[in-house]
Design a protein around this motif. Structure first.
Motif, PDB file in Angstrom:
ATOM      1  N   TYR A   1      27.100  12.596  20.133  1.00 42.55           N
ATOM      2  CA  TYR A   1      27.349  13.436  18.957  1.00 42.55           C
ATOM      3  C   TYR A   1      26.967  12.647  17.704  1.00 42.55           C
ATOM      4  O   TYR A   1      26.380  13.180  16.765  1.00 42.55           O
ATOM      5  CB  TYR A   1      28.818  13.847  18.869  1.00 42.55           C
ATOM      6  CG  TYR A   1      29.280  14.847  19.915  1.00 42.55           C
ATOM      7  CD1 TYR A   1      29.300  16.212  19.633  1.00 42.55           C
ATOM      8  CD2 TYR A   1      29.711  14.434  21.169  1.00 42.55           C
ATOM      9  CE1 TYR A   1      29.739  17.133  20.569  1.00 42.55           C
ATOM     10  CE2 TYR A   1      30.152  15.338  22.124  1.00 42.55           C
ATOM     11  CZ  TYR A   1      30.164  16.689  21.815  1.00 42.55           C
ATOM     12  OH  TYR A   1      30.604  17.597  22.749  1.00 42.55           O
TER      13      TYR A   1
ATOM     14  N   ASP B   1      32.061  24.938  26.306  1.00 43.50           N
ATOM     15  CA  ASP B   1      33.022  24.665  25.249  1.00 43.50           C
ATOM     16  C   ASP B   1      32.624  23.528  24.313  1.00 43.50           C
ATOM     17  O   ASP B   1      33.311  23.267  23.345  1.00 43.50           O
ATOM     18  CB  ASP B   1      34.389  24.393  25.870  1.00 43.50           C
ATOM     19  CG  ASP B   1      34.900  25.634  26.586  1.00 43.50           C
ATOM     20  OD1 ASP B   1      35.311  26.577  25.910  1.00 43.50           O
ATOM     21  OD2 ASP B   1      34.802  25.674  27.828  1.00 43.50           O
ATOM     22  N   GLN B   2      31.532  22.866  24.617  1.00 45.57           N
ATOM     23  CA  GLN B   2      31.060  21.815  23.720  1.00 45.57           C
ATOM     24  C   GLN B   2      29.950  22.304  22.784  1.00 45.57           C
ATOM     25  O   GLN B   2      29.543  21.588  21.876  1.00 45.57           O
ATOM     26  CB  GLN B   2      30.537  20.621  24.530  1.00 45.57           C
ATOM     27  CG  GLN B   2      31.636  19.688  25.007  1.00 45.57           C
ATOM     28  CD  GLN B   2      32.360  20.230  26.213  1.00 45.57           C
ATOM     29  OE1 GLN B   2      31.745  20.646  27.182  1.00 45.57           O
ATOM     30  NE2 GLN B   2      33.685  20.242  26.154  1.00 45.57           N
TER      31      GLN B   2
ATOM     32  N   TYR C   1      30.499  22.317  18.729  1.00 43.58           N
ATOM     33  CA  TYR C   1      30.484  21.001  18.075  1.00 43.58           C
ATOM     34  C   TYR C   1      29.092  20.365  18.168  1.00 43.58           C
ATOM     35  O   TYR C   1      28.619  19.745  17.218  1.00 43.58           O
ATOM     36  CB  TYR C   1      31.510  20.062  18.714  1.00 43.58           C
ATOM     37  CG  TYR C   1      32.956  20.347  18.336  1.00 43.58           C
ATOM     38  CD1 TYR C   1      33.281  21.160  17.250  1.00 43.58           C
ATOM     39  CD2 TYR C   1      33.999  19.760  19.053  1.00 43.58           C
ATOM     40  CE1 TYR C   1      34.606  21.401  16.906  1.00 43.58           C
ATOM     41  CE2 TYR C   1      35.328  19.988  18.709  1.00 43.58           C
ATOM     42  CZ  TYR C   1      35.623  20.813  17.642  1.00 43.58           C
ATOM     43  OH  TYR C   1      36.942  21.036  17.302  1.00 43.58           O
TER      44      TYR C   1
ATOM     45  N   CYS D   1      26.503  19.177  15.078  1.00 40.81           N
ATOM     46  CA  CYS D   1      25.979  17.815  14.944  1.00 40.81           C
ATOM     47  C   CYS D   1      24.451  17.782  14.959  1.00 40.81           C
ATOM     48  O   CYS D   1      23.858  16.702  14.882  1.00 40.81           O
ATOM     49  CB  CYS D   1      26.532  16.918  16.050  1.00 40.81           C
ATOM     50  SG  CYS D   1      28.289  16.556  15.847  1.00 40.81           S
TER      51      CYS D   1
ATOM     52  N   ASP E   1      32.316  30.457  17.955  1.00 42.51           N
ATOM     53  CA  ASP E   1      33.754  30.206  18.117  1.00 42.51           C
ATOM     54  C   ASP E   1      34.448  30.088  16.770  1.00 42.51           C
ATOM     55  O   ASP E   1      35.568  30.555  16.589  1.00 42.51           O
ATOM     56  CB  ASP E   1      33.986  28.907  18.915  1.00 42.51           C
ATOM     57  CG  ASP E   1      33.948  29.148  20.419  1.00 42.51           C
ATOM     58  OD1 ASP E   1      33.835  30.327  20.829  1.00 42.51           O
ATOM     59  OD2 ASP E   1      34.023  28.169  21.180  1.00 42.51           O
TER      60      ASP E   1
ATOM     61  N   THR F   1      28.505  19.036   7.926  1.00 39.79           N
ATOM     62  CA  THR F   1      27.855  18.977   9.234  1.00 39.79           C
ATOM     63  C   THR F   1      26.364  19.155   9.020  1.00 39.79           C
ATOM     64  O   THR F   1      25.903  19.457   7.917  1.00 39.79           O
ATOM     65  CB  THR F   1      28.364  20.083  10.185  1.00 39.79           C
ATOM     66  OG1 THR F   1      27.837  21.356   9.754  1.00 39.79           O
ATOM     67  CG2 THR F   1      29.884  20.136  10.219  1.00 39.79           C
TER      68      THR F   1
END
Lengths: 160, 552
Positions: free
Chosen positions: A86, A111-112, A115, A119, A141, A149
């Motif tokens: 990340y 679910d990743q 994020y 990134c 989500d 970000t």
């Protein structure tokens, strides 16, 4: 040909990830950082697209001068709990200004995705390729982030 | 206290929806236990011995009466009618059903509460001094900064899968009531030679198997650079922290292995790049600070009241409670009042729904509708008028919430231990109760003065035994429960790690051992010398002789 998610769409993958021993082939290929460092002369003349694969163990900074040669950087997630890449993705985008494709490979789960995309990762080889359509929803989500970000460089505190 | 705006509320509502879907997929078999684990942990949900355990975040300990009533309601409806407050100012419910957790989180979200990142290898709840804002010795109120950190750390996309959990504490005075030196990052608001206020930054403190006191990484950080500096530390740690061994993955080990100087160089090099992007502007700092302004104090609260002095003189019990369970306030005529969750015979830190409802009512009546949780597993009303103390005391007393034992031997910090926790090697709650019951004579307790017992049921050290004046650690030896004592630890401004007393003690001698230690202290202390000061002056040997000689 396997399907991946790229820029929030399901697309056919047109890259081949070559092992260090595998013979060079035509078309778009990725190689490990080791192979790149050993064979960069040869690889520089490759006619198709060229990409490099990095894991959290690899020295990101060593390949920064070469980033212009790559259309794709593949970041490896050997386990979804290994979050080092990340930071690599953010550095590639924010600091080293890499404009090409950044792809997550390995233990990449639904679910990743949110994020990861924040990134700066924009393509995904999911660990479970059968649930790609369902996974597309994960990008939504959250509609906001507090932080600065890659997708929204202004932190929320400057926008509220 | 801070109030959510539409951004904050939308994000926690979306989190509830996300977790509802994750739970559904897990129950439908679409997510394996291994895949679900980090997702539930990032929503505070553990799977324990008897049932799931849900840990709910209480940012820097602040709660409104409305939130407290909601906690009471949720605990009654979805659990067994009580909750447990932890050393990081959070609370836990020990008996929820997994399938109910999304509903519980939705209920909590309706009063601006959440369980986000209260567990897992991510940035945890930011904690602070429970007397923030009312302490006369404060350099600056740390709460706005804690809130700014809460927002920065919540859903940080880069730091959700760190090598290990990461805890930040921030205080605004030299007294350290938040154990900042034992946090991954400890922040102290300090004044420099020019008179400017900024942060002293410590890094690499921690408890658990390898307790380490944090080291200074930067003596003075300008406040506007807070987030960029934190982000730089986290990025260095995310890249460098060990991922091959979870017992060596905390930043304290990274700092120890690489040395503070090297870590500082890496952090400062990283910081240069991101400093401008994350510079806090005045507008945001003011926006957050407006939620932490002073309540409407009555400035003549001291002068207009004479009843307090009379009641103190007339009622010995009340006077004792005031002496032990209240603290000075920066405004004359006000005091901070501790609600003791340490009545002997009860599990330390536990409170029932009925008691919570009374706590909420009393907050409305006597303390501007707010109450805070403390690092020592008690609650505190920070703004009580002296003229109201007697009425408040009577009401608290009726609910068993006025045991005058704050900072005494029976104000024990204790983990849930083998009775609840899947990690524990030994029971802790029953022995804590045993200690509290043995030493329930108030005159004796007050004569002993400030003694902090911290009692953990395993090496993970959730009760911070290594920094207890008396630390007790449960260990398993061939299936039997034994207890390792340490003496002389402290988590405050004079932080130190306790020294081992000697070989482990069997379970049935734990309470006697505490008695021997206290007898030794009373014999060996100078007049008015605290337990900690006595241990520091004479070392553990005289205590050791007393305890192990008693074997024979």
């Amino acid at each position: 040909m396997q399907q991946i998610i790229k820029d929030r769409e399901i697309v056919e993958d047109n890259w081949q990830h070559l092992d260090d021993e595998a013979a060079l082939v035509a078309g778009n290929i990725t190689v490990s950082i080791t192979r790149w460092q050993e064979q960069h002369e040869t690889l520089s003349h490759h006619e198709g697209g060229l990409g490099i694969r990095l894991s959290g163990d690899d020295p990101l900074e060593e390949i920064v001068p070469d980033l212009g040669r790559f259309q794709l950087v593949v970041l490896l997630f050997p386990a979804f709990t290994d979050g080092r890449c990340y930071s690599y993705a953010r550095l590639l985008r924010d600091r080293y200004n890499f404009k090409g494709e950044i792809r997550a490979q390995g233990d990449v789960l639904y679910d990743q995705l949110f994020y990861m995309s924040q990134c700066g990762i924009n393509s995904f080889e999911l660990a479970n390729p059968n649930r790609l359509t369902q996974a597309l929803a994960a990008f939504d989500d959250f509609s906001e982030s507090y932080q600065a970000t890659v997708l929204r460089p202004e932190p929320l505190f400057r926008r509220r | 206290m801070y109030q959510y705006d539409k951004y904050d509320q939308t994000m926690i509502d979306q989190r509830v929806a996300q977790f509802r879907d994750q739970t559904r997929r897990f129950l439908a078999g679409e997510l394996t236990e291994e895949q679900f684990r980090p997702l539930r942990l990032m929503n505070g949900l553990y799977i324990q011995i008897h049932a799931p355990m849900l840990r709910v975040a209480v940012p820097y300990g602040m709660m409104s009466s409305r939130q407290v009533r909601k906690i009471a309601e949720v605990a009654r409806r979805y659990d067994k009618g009580f909750v447990h407050f932890t050393t990081r100012q959070n609370f836990q419910m020990n008996w929820p059903k997994l399938e109910d957790v999304p509903d519980i989180l939705a209920e909590l979200a309706s009063v601006q509460m959440h369980a986000i990142q209260s567990s897992g290898n991510c940035i945890r709840n930011t904690t602070s001094d429970q007397l923030a804002g009312v302490n006369a010795n404060e350099i600056e109120d740390p709460r706005p900064w804690a809130e700014i950190i809460r927002q920065w750390s919540t859903f940080h996309p880069e730091f959700a899968y760190l090598p290990r959990k990461f805890k930040i504490a921030v205080v605004g005075s030299h007294e350290d009531r938040a154990a900042t030196k034992l946090h991954d990052i400890g922040l102290h608001l300090v004044k420099n030679h020019e008179g400017d206020v900024g942060f002293e930054v410590l890094v690499g403190g921690g408890l658990g198997r390898t307790p380490i006191i944090g080291e200074q990484i930067r003596p003075f950080l300008e406040k506007q650079d807070l987030l960029s500096y934190l982000e730089a530390i986290l990025r260095v740690y995310n890249r460098l922290g060990r991922r091959d061994n979870k017992y060596k993955a905390r930043i304290k080990i990274t700092v120890r292995e690489h040395g503070i100087n090297h870590i500082r160089e890496l952090v400062e090099a990283e910081w240069v790049h991101i400093r401008d992007q994350l510079k806090l502007d005045k507008k945001e700092v003011e926006r957050v600070k407006q939620y932490f302004t002073e309540p409407a104090y009555e400035l003549d609260a001291a002068d207009s009241d004479s009843s307090y002095a009379d009641l103190l003189a007339q009622d010995k019990e009340f006077a004792l409670w005031v002496k032990q369970n209240t603290a000075d306030h920066k405004v004359s005529g006000y005091r901070a009042v501790y609600v003791s969750l340490k009545k002997p015979g009860q599990a330390p830190g536990d409170i029932t729904s009925e008691q919570l409802e009374v706590v909420a009512d009393l907050a409305d009546e006597f303390s501007f509708g707010e109450v805070r949780s403390t690092h020592t597993q008690n609650l505190v009303y920070t703004d009580v008028k002296q003229a109201d103390l007697y009425a408040l005391w009577l009401r608290l007393n009726a609910e068993n919430l006025a045991t005058p034992n704050i900072n005494t031997l029976t104000d024990i910090i204790c983990c849930p231990g083998l009775d609840y926790c899947g990690l524990a090697n030994a029971t802790s709650i029953p022995l804590s109760k045993g200690i509290a019951q043995r030493f329930d004579d108030l005159d004796y307790l007050h004569d002993l003065g400030d003694i902090k017992i911290k009692f953990s049921g395993c090496m993970n050290g959730c009760a911070h035994q290594s920094v207890g004046h008396i630390g007790i650690l449960g260990v398993d030896k061939k299936g039997e429960e034994w207890y390792q004592f340490t003496l002389g630890g402290s988590s405050e401004a004079d932080a130190s790690l306790g020294e081992r007393l000697g070989r482990a003690i069997p379970k049935d001698e734990v309470v006697d051992t505490v008695a021997h230690l206290l007898d030794a202290y009373i014999d060996l202390r100078y007049e008015d010398e605290s337990f900690l000061a006595t241990v520091r002056r004479i070392g553990v040997d005289p205590f050791k002789e007393r305890v192990y000689a008693a074997d024979h």
